[in-house]
Enzyme design. Structure first.
Site, PDB file in Angstrom:
ATOM      1  N   GLY A  13       0.827  -1.212   0.000  1.00 21.41           N
ATOM      2  CA  GLY A  13       0.000   0.000   0.000  1.00 21.41           C
ATOM      3  C   GLY A  13       0.857   1.256   0.000  1.00 21.41           C
ATOM      4  O   GLY A  13       0.446   2.293   0.527  1.00 21.41           O
ATOM      5  N   GLY A  14       2.028   1.158  -0.631  1.00 18.42           N
ATOM      6  CA  GLY A  14       2.961   2.298  -0.615  1.00 18.42           C
ATOM      7  C   GLY A  14       2.687   3.337  -1.682  1.00 18.42           C
ATOM      8  O   GLY A  14       3.471   4.269  -1.855  1.00 18.42           O
ATOM      9  N   ARG A  16       0.271   5.554  -1.779  1.00 15.96           N
ATOM     10  CA  ARG A  16      -0.243   6.850  -1.307  1.00 15.96           C
ATOM     11  C   ARG A  16      -0.363   6.795   0.227  1.00 15.96           C
ATOM     12  O   ARG A  16      -0.112   5.751   0.847  1.00 15.96           O
ATOM     13  CB  ARG A  16      -1.590   7.182  -1.949  1.00 15.96           C
ATOM     14  CG  ARG A  16      -2.714   6.291  -1.479  1.00 15.96           C
ATOM     15  CD  ARG A  16      -4.038   6.633  -2.132  1.00 15.96           C
ATOM     16  NE  ARG A  16      -5.151   6.136  -1.336  1.00 15.96           N
ATOM     17  CZ  ARG A  16      -6.423   6.195  -1.676  1.00 15.96           C
ATOM     18  NH1 ARG A  16      -6.767   6.729  -2.831  1.00 15.96           N
ATOM     19  NH2 ARG A  16      -7.367   5.735  -0.865  1.00 15.96           N
ATOM     20  N   ASP A  63      -2.549  -7.071  -6.615  1.00 20.97           N
ATOM     21  CA  ASP A  63      -3.694  -7.124  -5.698  1.00 20.97           C
ATOM     22  C   ASP A  63      -3.288  -8.041  -4.552  1.00 20.97           C
ATOM     23  O   ASP A  63      -3.147  -9.256  -4.726  1.00 20.97           O
ATOM     24  CB  ASP A  63      -4.924  -7.669  -6.428  1.00 20.97           C
ATOM     25  CG  ASP A  63      -6.135  -7.750  -5.505  1.00 20.97           C
ATOM     26  OD1 ASP A  63      -5.979  -7.514  -4.276  1.00 20.97           O
ATOM     27  OD2 ASP A  63      -7.236  -8.044  -6.006  1.00 20.97           O
ATOM     28  N   ASN A  89       1.137  -2.595   5.313  1.00 21.16           N
ATOM     29  CA  ASN A  89       0.481  -1.304   5.534  1.00 21.16           C
ATOM     30  C   ASN A  89      -0.864  -1.177   4.826  1.00 21.16           C
ATOM     31  O   ASN A  89      -1.757  -0.488   5.329  1.00 21.16           O
ATOM     32  CB  ASN A  89       1.414  -0.166   5.062  1.00 21.16           C
ATOM     33  CG  ASN A  89       0.671   1.135   4.870  1.00 21.16           C
ATOM     34  OD1 ASN A  89       0.389   1.858   5.826  1.00 21.16           O
ATOM     35  ND2 ASN A  89       0.292   1.443   3.630  1.00 21.16           N
ATOM     36  N   SER A 141      -4.215  -0.279  13.864  1.00 18.45           N
ATOM     37  CA  SER A 141      -4.973   0.956  14.081  1.00 18.45           C
ATOM     38  C   SER A 141      -5.326   1.028  15.560  1.00 18.45           C
ATOM     39  O   SER A 141      -5.502  -0.023  16.209  1.00 18.45           O
ATOM     40  CB  SER A 141      -6.265   0.923  13.262  1.00 18.45           C
ATOM     41  OG  SER A 141      -7.125   1.991  13.641  1.00 18.45           O
ATOM     42  N   TYR A 154     -13.608  -3.930  10.529  1.00 20.90           N
ATOM     43  CA  TYR A 154     -12.232  -3.432  10.362  1.00 20.90           C
ATOM     44  C   TYR A 154     -11.473  -3.509  11.683  1.00 20.90           C
ATOM     45  O   TYR A 154     -10.331  -3.978  11.733  1.00 20.90           O
ATOM     46  CB  TYR A 154     -12.330  -1.996   9.860  1.00 20.90           C
ATOM     47  CG  TYR A 154     -11.063  -1.169   9.855  1.00 20.90           C
ATOM     48  CD1 TYR A 154     -10.189  -1.200   8.767  1.00 20.90           C
ATOM     49  CD2 TYR A 154     -10.768  -0.306  10.911  1.00 20.90           C
ATOM     50  CE1 TYR A 154      -9.050  -0.400   8.749  1.00 20.90           C
ATOM     51  CE2 TYR A 154      -9.637   0.492  10.897  1.00 20.90           C
ATOM     52  CZ  TYR A 154      -8.778   0.441   9.813  1.00 20.90           C
ATOM     53  OH  TYR A 154      -7.652   1.232   9.790  1.00 20.90           O
ATOM     54  N   LYS A 158      -8.024  -5.451  12.585  1.00 20.01           N
ATOM     55  CA  LYS A 158      -6.820  -4.786  13.103  1.00 20.01           C
ATOM     56  C   LYS A 158      -6.392  -5.403  14.431  1.00 20.01           C
ATOM     57  O   LYS A 158      -5.198  -5.564  14.686  1.00 20.01           O
ATOM     58  CB  LYS A 158      -7.073  -3.279  13.237  1.00 20.01           C
ATOM     59  CG  LYS A 158      -7.246  -2.565  11.896  1.00 20.01           C
ATOM     60  CD  LYS A 158      -6.028  -2.709  11.011  1.00 20.01           C
ATOM     61  CE  LYS A 158      -6.052  -1.749   9.815  1.00 20.01           C
ATOM     62  NZ  LYS A 158      -4.845  -1.875   8.986  1.00 20.01           N
TER      63      LYS A 158
HETATM   64  N1  LIG Z   1      -5.828   7.140   7.760  1.00 22.75           N
HETATM   65  C1  LIG Z   1      -6.218   6.778   8.955  1.00 22.75           C
HETATM   66  O1  LIG Z   1      -6.940   7.515   9.652  1.00 22.75           O
HETATM   67  C2  LIG Z   1      -5.780   5.463   9.543  1.00 22.75           C
HETATM   68  C3  LIG Z   1      -5.998   5.242  10.906  1.00 22.75           C
HETATM   69  C4  LIG Z   1      -5.585   4.044  11.464  1.00 22.75           C
HETATM   70  C5  LIG Z   1      -4.972   3.084  10.672  1.00 22.75           C
HETATM   71  N2  LIG Z   1      -4.789   3.316   9.348  1.00 22.75           N
HETATM   72  C6  LIG Z   1      -4.165   2.252   8.568  1.00 22.75           C
HETATM   73  O2  LIG Z   1      -3.017   2.744   7.924  1.00 22.75           O
HETATM   74  C7  LIG Z   1      -2.815   2.036   6.704  1.00 22.75           C
HETATM   75  C8  LIG Z   1      -2.685   3.014   5.546  1.00 22.75           C
HETATM   76  O3  LIG Z   1      -3.901   3.749   5.457  1.00 22.75           O
HETATM   77  P1  LIG Z   1      -4.044   5.090   4.603  1.00 22.75           P
HETATM   78  O4  LIG Z   1      -4.953   5.949   5.350  1.00 22.75           O
HETATM   79  O5  LIG Z   1      -2.720   5.582   4.174  1.00 22.75           O
HETATM   80  O6  LIG Z   1      -4.872   4.482   3.348  1.00 22.75           O
HETATM   81  P2  LIG Z   1      -4.921   4.928   1.805  1.00 22.75           P
HETATM   82  O7  LIG Z   1      -6.193   4.379   1.260  1.00 22.75           O
HETATM   83  O8  LIG Z   1      -4.675   6.357   1.666  1.00 22.75           O
HETATM   84  O9  LIG Z   1      -3.709   4.071   1.201  1.00 22.75           O
HETATM   85  C9  LIG Z   1      -3.797   2.676   1.175  1.00 22.75           C
HETATM   86  C10 LIG Z   1      -3.063   2.117  -0.027  1.00 22.75           C
HETATM   87  O10 LIG Z   1      -3.278   0.686  -0.050  1.00 22.75           O
HETATM   88  C11 LIG Z   1      -3.551   0.293  -1.379  1.00 22.75           C
HETATM   89  N3  LIG Z   1      -4.373  -0.922  -1.415  1.00 22.75           N
HETATM   90  C12 LIG Z   1      -5.645  -1.063  -0.937  1.00 22.75           C
HETATM   91  N4  LIG Z   1      -6.093  -2.292  -1.220  1.00 22.75           N
HETATM   92  C13 LIG Z   1      -5.094  -2.946  -1.889  1.00 22.75           C
HETATM   93  C14 LIG Z   1      -4.969  -4.250  -2.438  1.00 22.75           C
HETATM   94  N5  LIG Z   1      -5.964  -5.141  -2.396  1.00 22.75           N
HETATM   95  N6  LIG Z   1      -3.806  -4.580  -3.028  1.00 22.75           N
HETATM   96  C15 LIG Z   1      -2.793  -3.689  -3.105  1.00 22.75           C
HETATM   97  N7  LIG Z   1      -2.862  -2.436  -2.599  1.00 22.75           N
HETATM   98  C16 LIG Z   1      -4.002  -2.077  -2.008  1.00 22.75           C
HETATM   99  C17 LIG Z   1      -4.307   1.480  -1.982  1.00 22.75           C
HETATM  100  O11 LIG Z   1      -4.251   1.463  -3.406  1.00 22.75           O
HETATM  101  C18 LIG Z   1      -3.561   2.654  -1.376  1.00 22.75           C
HETATM  102  O12 LIG Z   1      -2.482   3.071  -2.158  1.00 22.75           O
HETATM  103  C19 LIG Z   1      -4.019   1.091   6.551  1.00 22.75           C
HETATM  104  O13 LIG Z   1      -3.686  -0.198   7.030  1.00 22.75           O
HETATM  105  C20 LIG Z   1      -5.051   1.731   7.450  1.00 22.75           C
HETATM  106  O14 LIG Z   1      -5.993   0.790   7.925  1.00 22.75           O
HETATM  107  C21 LIG Z   1      -5.160   4.476   8.772  1.00 22.75           C
END
Ligand SMILES: NC(=O)c1ccc[n+]([C@@H]2O[C@H](COP(=O)([O-])OP(=O)(O)OC[C@H]3O[C@@H](n4cnc5c(N)ncnc54)[C@H](O)[C@@H]3O)[C@@H](O)[C@H]2O)c1
Length: 254
Positions: A13-14, A16, A63, A89, A141, A154, A158
């Site tokens: 998930g790198g 973005r 994926d 991530n 999370s 979710y 987590k």
């Molecule tokens: N943003 C928040 O408030 C928050 C809070 C707690 C935890 N998190 C956790 O942090 C991590 C990153 O979250 P974020 O907010 O940066 O999310 P985001 O949606 O901005 O980025 C997630 C990335 O994962 C990729 N992704 C999703 N499904 C995929 C798949 N099946 N295969 C390959 N890539 C895939 C997406 O394309 C995206 O680039 C996640 O695990 C999220 O649960 C986020």
């Protein structure tokens, strides 16, 4: 940070958000970064940024819910740059009260947030075991520590990632592989903004999130990588099965 330069790190998930910041930080620390994301354009752009800043990165469109595709990607990464560090991530969710969710929605949430890390761990662990050293960091999370309204499935995934890391830490400590967990709180990323876009009163909700944080602000994606890179470093060599919240004090666990 000690022990990162020259190492090979997969960051899922790198493309973005938090994952992009983690990937860039590993790149800046001199690691060879393999960015896995379903969005190939985004992950290629992050890899380019790392290279332009003088680092080493490759992007793989995959994926993560597809076991066979993950296995192929991991073999390629291992063949081309070795493997030392794994960061789970990638994640996904929507705020929906549990009674309004559907089994199809559960499948999607569980596939991305729990099965994808299983796919990554099952395909990378044999390689780390063969090396007799490795670092794994799961991004969970605060929802997995304290629960979160509208995020029941979710949050369960987590919490599962936390127990998974602790269990594998017990299984693989003698292989010199550490497993630790970083828990963000509400963090300004495209995912978080997509939540806000779907509610009728985003400003009120954002303010409620902000007020809940003792430090008085939401997280930024760049707040997260420090703890991740620390767990991957030599300075964390004797730390395993641990969970750290990076959330401005939202969750304080003894
Ligand atoms: N943003 C928040 O408030 C928050 C809070 C707690 C935890 N998190 C956790 O942090 C991590 C990153 O979250 P974020 O907010 O940066 O999310 P985001 O949606 O901005 O980025 C997630 C990335 O994962 C990729 N992704 C999703 N499904 C995929 C798949 N099946 N295969 C390959 N890539 C895939 C997406 O394309 C995206 O680039 C996640 O695990 C999220 O649960 C986020």
């Amino acid at each position: 940070m000690r022990g990162i330069k020259g190492k090979s790190a997969i960051v899922t998930g790198g493309g973005r958000g938090i994952g992009a910041e983690i990937a860039k930080r590993f790149g800046a620390e001199g690691a060879h970064v393999a960015i896995y994301d379903i969005d190939g354009d985004n992950s290629a752009a992050v890899a380019r940024q790392i290279e332009e800043a003088g680092g080493h990165a490759q992007s793989t469109q995959v994926d993560l819910t597809d076991y066979r595709a993950v296995a192929v990607a991991v073999q390629k990464t291992h063949r081309t740059q070795g493997l030392d560090i794994v960061v789970n991530n990638a994640g996904w969710d929507k705020f929906i009260p549990f009674v309004d969710t559907t089994p199809e929605f559960w499948d999607k949430v569980i596939d991305i947030n729990y099965r994808a890390p299983l796919n990554i761990l099952h395909t990378t662990l044999p390689l780390l075991i063969a090396n007799q050293v490795g670092r794994v960091v799961n991004i969970a999370s605060d929802a997995g520590r304290g629960g979160s309204s509208g995020e029941a499935v979710y949050s369960g995934c987590k919490a599962g990632l936390i127990a998974l890391a602790k269990s594998l830490a017990r299984e693989h400590s003698r292989n010199n592989i550490t497993f630790n967990v970083v828990c963000p709180g509400a963090t300004e990323t495209p995912l978080f903004r997509s939540f806000m876009d779907e509610v009728s009163n985003p400003d009120k909700l954002r303010e409620a999130f902000r007020r809940a944080v003792p430090m008085g602000r939401l997280g930024e994606a760049a707040d997260i990588p420090g703890a991740v890179v620390f767990f991957a470093s030599d300075d964390a060599a004797y730390i395993t099965g641990q969970v750290i919240s990076v959330s401005g004090g939202l969750t304080m666990v003894g």
